[in-house]
Scaffold this active site. Structure first.
Site, PDB file in Angstrom:
ATOM      1  N   ARG A  72       0.825  -1.210   0.000  1.00  0.00           N
ATOM      2  CA  ARG A  72       0.000   0.000   0.000  1.00  0.00           C
ATOM      3  C   ARG A  72       0.859   1.260   0.000  1.00  0.00           C
ATOM      4  NH1 ARG A  72      -3.711   0.252   4.806  1.00  0.00           N
ATOM      5  NH2 ARG A  72      -3.896   2.345   3.964  1.00  0.00           N
ATOM      6  N   ASP A  74      -0.372   4.269  -0.391  1.00  0.00           N
ATOM      7  CA  ASP A  74      -1.387   5.326  -0.347  1.00  0.00           C
ATOM      8  C   ASP A  74      -1.246   6.203   0.889  1.00  0.00           C
ATOM      9  OD1 ASP A  74      -2.150   3.424   1.478  1.00  0.00           O
ATOM     10  OD2 ASP A  74      -4.196   3.200   0.747  1.00  0.00           O
ATOM     11  N   GLU A  75      -0.129   6.076   1.584  1.00  0.00           N
ATOM     12  CA  GLU A  75       0.167   6.964   2.717  1.00  0.00           C
ATOM     13  C   GLU A  75       1.609   7.430   2.625  1.00  0.00           C
ATOM     14  OE1 GLU A  75       0.128   6.958   7.621  1.00  0.00           O
ATOM     15  OE2 GLU A  75      -1.027   5.462   6.520  1.00  0.00           O
ATOM     16  N   GLN A  88       5.242 -12.638  -0.249  1.00  0.00           N
ATOM     17  CA  GLN A  88       4.517 -13.882  -0.048  1.00  0.00           C
ATOM     18  C   GLN A  88       3.197 -13.678   0.704  1.00  0.00           C
ATOM     19  OE1 GLN A  88       7.161 -16.976   1.434  1.00  0.00           O
ATOM     20  NE2 GLN A  88       8.830 -16.261   0.135  1.00  0.00           N
ATOM     21  N   ASP A  89       2.540 -14.788   0.991  1.00  0.00           N
ATOM     22  CA  ASP A  89       1.178 -14.784   1.530  1.00  0.00           C
ATOM     23  C   ASP A  89       1.073 -13.973   2.822  1.00  0.00           C
ATOM     24  OD1 ASP A  89      -0.010 -17.645   0.082  1.00  0.00           O
ATOM     25  OD2 ASP A  89       2.146 -17.378   0.309  1.00  0.00           O
ATOM     26  N   HIS A  94       3.943  -1.251   3.926  1.00  0.00           N
ATOM     27  CA  HIS A  94       3.218  -0.003   4.134  1.00  0.00           C
ATOM     28  C   HIS A  94       4.196   1.011   4.711  1.00  0.00           C
ATOM     29  CE1 HIS A  94      -0.150   2.509   5.990  1.00  0.00           C
ATOM     30  NE2 HIS A  94      -0.487   2.400   4.709  1.00  0.00           N
ATOM     31  N   GLU A  97       3.227   8.416   6.789  1.00  0.00           N
ATOM     32  CA  GLU A  97       3.108   9.515   5.834  1.00  0.00           C
ATOM     33  C   GLU A  97       4.451  10.208   5.660  1.00  0.00           C
ATOM     34  OE1 GLU A  97       0.593  12.753   7.282  1.00  0.00           O
ATOM     35  OE2 GLU A  97       0.771  11.908   9.282  1.00  0.00           O
ATOM     36  N   HIS A 129       6.101 -15.369   4.406  1.00  0.00           N
ATOM     37  CA  HIS A 129       4.703 -15.343   4.828  1.00  0.00           C
ATOM     38  C   HIS A 129       4.476 -14.525   6.103  1.00  0.00           C
ATOM     39  CE1 HIS A 129       4.769 -18.680   2.036  1.00  0.00           C
ATOM     40  NE2 HIS A 129       5.583 -19.327   2.831  1.00  0.00           N
ATOM     41  N   HIS A 134       7.502  -2.033   7.288  1.00  0.00           N
ATOM     42  CA  HIS A 134       6.752  -0.795   7.468  1.00  0.00           C
ATOM     43  C   HIS A 134       7.711   0.383   7.439  1.00  0.00           C
ATOM     44  CE1 HIS A 134       3.867   2.134   8.852  1.00  0.00           C
ATOM     45  NE2 HIS A 134       2.913   1.211   8.806  1.00  0.00           N
ATOM     46  N   ASN A 214      10.127 -18.518  -6.704  1.00  0.00           N
ATOM     47  CA  ASN A 214       9.141 -17.461  -6.908  1.00  0.00           C
ATOM     48  C   ASN A 214       9.274 -16.778  -8.261  1.00  0.00           C
ATOM     49  OD1 ASN A 214       7.274 -16.714  -4.409  1.00  0.00           O
ATOM     50  ND2 ASN A 214       9.184 -17.605  -3.639  1.00  0.00           N
TER      51      ASN A 214
END
Length: 228
Positions: A72, A74-75, A88-89, A94, A97, A129, A134, A214
């Site tokens: 993501r 989007d921040e 992976q799963d 993320h 901001e 997994h 972050h 992979n």
């Protein structure tokens, strides 16, 4: 073929194509992301139908994004995942901001090659997994981030192995080290004391094998779901 049938076929094709590529979509306009951005996807990169890639994200070539993974952008801006890496799963990538109103937030960024990122993941990296990366965070080339590991406000060098369940917060890890399973590393002195990978280390070649597998998953055509 009448109009109703034509519309039905077209709609099925659209829905089918969405199911085959997962959700890949733009960010939304906010105070911390005033420009709407969409992901850039490399060649022979496959995103599973149950995965999500959103916003300011670049995926390199031959990247595989597995079921339930979430990348993501989007921040925090920008998220980069390099060539031949895998997400992976259940993995979450993320960031905090990196921009608010009219000013940048450099404390929430990392710099690589003169460019600033929320999260930078290098080439041939395995995010195993349920691991989490972050931002602000950097993961160097040929590194393995083990199952349920956490990397936050941390920079990881090349050829590092982070064993399952390890947590790294606010440190820098030198190249060629490994982080024992379930370790919690929050002090730089502890990061500096991490053991070096030697010929006797049992997981020294783990990442190469995971990457090889992979890449094949990335290059394979997306299979059709079995109807029931």
């Amino acid at each position: 073929m009448n109009r109703t049938m034509t519309f039905s076929v077209a709609l099925n094709l659209i829905l089918g194509s969405l199911l085959l590529v997962g959700y890949v979509g733009p960010s939304v306009k906010t105070t911390f992301m005033p420009d709407i951005e969409a992901p850039v996807i490399g060649k022979l990169t496959r995103i599973h139908p149950l995965a999500m890639v959103i916003g300011s994200v670049t995926l390199g070539d031959q990247v595989f994004v597995a079921p339930a993974a979430s990348v993501r952008g989007d921040e925090g801006q920008h998220i980069h995942i390099g060539n031949q890496s895998n997400v992976q799963d259940g993995v979450v990538v993320h960031g905090l901001e990196t921009f608010e109103g009219d000013h940048e937030l450099p404390e929430n960024e990392v710099e690589v090659g003169g460019k600033k990122y929320s999260v930078y993941v290098g080439d041939r990296v395995s995010l195993a997994h349920q691991s989490q990366v972050h931002g602000p965070a950097k993961v160097g080339d040929d590194t393995f981030v083990g199952m349920q590991a956490l990397v936050f406000r941390t920079e990881i060098g090349d050829h590092v192995v982070i064993e399952p369940g390890a947590k790294l917060i606010g440190v820098k890890v030198a190249p060629g080290r490994y982080v024992p399973a379930l370790s919690v590393i929050t002090k730089q002195a502890d990061a500096d004391a991490l053991p070096q990978i030697t010929q006797d280390y049992p997981y020294r070649n783990l990442n190469a094998g995971v990457v090889r597998v992979n890449i094949q998953l990335a290059e394979a055509p997306q299979p059709q779901a079995i109807s029931r």
